[in-house]
Design an enzyme around this catalytic site. Structure first.
Site, PDB file in Angstrom:
ATOM      1  N   GLY A 181       0.831  -1.095  -0.069  1.00 52.31           N
ATOM      2  CA  GLY A 181      -0.634  -0.331  -0.374  1.00 52.31           C
ATOM      3  C   GLY A 181       0.366   1.335   0.414  1.00 52.31           C
ATOM      4  O   GLY A 181       2.077   1.234  -0.001  1.00 52.31           O
ATOM      5  N   GLY A 183       2.867   4.512   1.996  1.00 52.01           N
ATOM      6  CA  GLY A 183       3.678   4.567   2.414  1.00 52.01           C
ATOM      7  C   GLY A 183       2.552   4.440   4.022  1.00 52.01           C
ATOM      8  O   GLY A 183       3.177   4.513   5.230  1.00 52.01           O
ATOM      9  N   CYS A 186       1.966   2.460   6.555  1.00 51.35           N
ATOM     10  CA  CYS A 186       2.762   1.686   6.910  1.00 51.35           C
ATOM     11  C   CYS A 186       3.225   2.502   8.501  1.00 51.35           C
ATOM     12  O   CYS A 186       4.074   2.514   9.665  1.00 51.35           O
ATOM     13  CB  CYS A 186       3.667   1.407   7.169  1.00 51.35           C
ATOM     14  SG  CYS A 186       3.433  -0.113   5.421  1.00 51.35           S
TER      15      CYS A 186
END
Length: 202
Positions: A181, A183, A186
């Site tokens: 996905g 950034g 995360c």
């Protein structure tokens, strides 16, 4: 390099389509499944949901809680060998069926992985984790891990295409982590649950 114009879908674009059921209550649903692993003569039984190996999710404490529900945890890679040894001395019996040792792909990571497994040979699962699994180095590390640990179950990712899933399976992985996905997914302040894992059922 080429640009692909066909439609690509992310997790937010996909919905599981419901169908008719004879169940009267969700308490009657049994999520437990049995999986045969591709490269080892072993089976895994449990609920195919995995807590990701992020540093605030894939913890020893999380593993203890989820293992009682037969849910899997990929333990984050920041624990030391000594911390692993201490945890496993006091962990519930059978927890090795619901946890994986996570590793990166630099030389020191392989040394640490070998030390953890040597001290705790009953551990069954290894999770090789990188943000983007599209590199020759990553594939080579998967092959090296399979050679070093022929009897262990190897989880590898992250990738998003069928071609790369196939390459990782052929390189020695048993389970593929699917999902790359933006950034922010995360980021410590974002919802980490988007990261999912796909069991290869062979």
């Amino acid at each position: 390099m080429r640009i692909e114009y066909d439609i690509k879908l992310g997790f937010k674009d996909v919905m599981f389509r419901p169908k008719r059921s004879t169940l009267k209550s969700r308490s009657q649903v049994n999520l437990e499944r049995i999986f045969r692993l591709m490269h080892t003569d072993t089976k895994w039984s449990g609920i195919p949901v995995m807590a990701a190996n992020m540093d605030t999710i894939g913890t020893f404490e999380m593993a203890v809680s989820l293992s009682s529900l037969k849910v899997f945890t990929a333990i984050h890679k920041h624990y030391t060998v000594e911390e692993w040894n201490t945890f496993l001395k006091n962990a519930p019996q059978g927890i090795e069926n619901f946890i994986a040792v996570s590793t990166g792909t630099v030389p020191n990571d392989m040394d640490k992985l070998k030390a953890i497994i040597k001290a705790n040979p009953h551990l069954r699962f290894i999770c090789i984790d990188v943000a983007n699994g599209y590199s020759e180095h990553f594939v080579s590390f998967v092959k090296e891990t399979r050679l070093n640990f022929p009897e262990k179950v190897i989880i590898a990712g992250n990738v998003v295409t069928g071609e790369m899933v196939e390459e990782l399976l052929l390189s020695g992985a048993d389970i593929i982590k699917v999902g790359i996905g933006p950034g922010s997914v995360c980021d410590k302040d974002k919802n980490r649950s988007r990261l999912s894992s796909a069991f290869s059922n062979y």
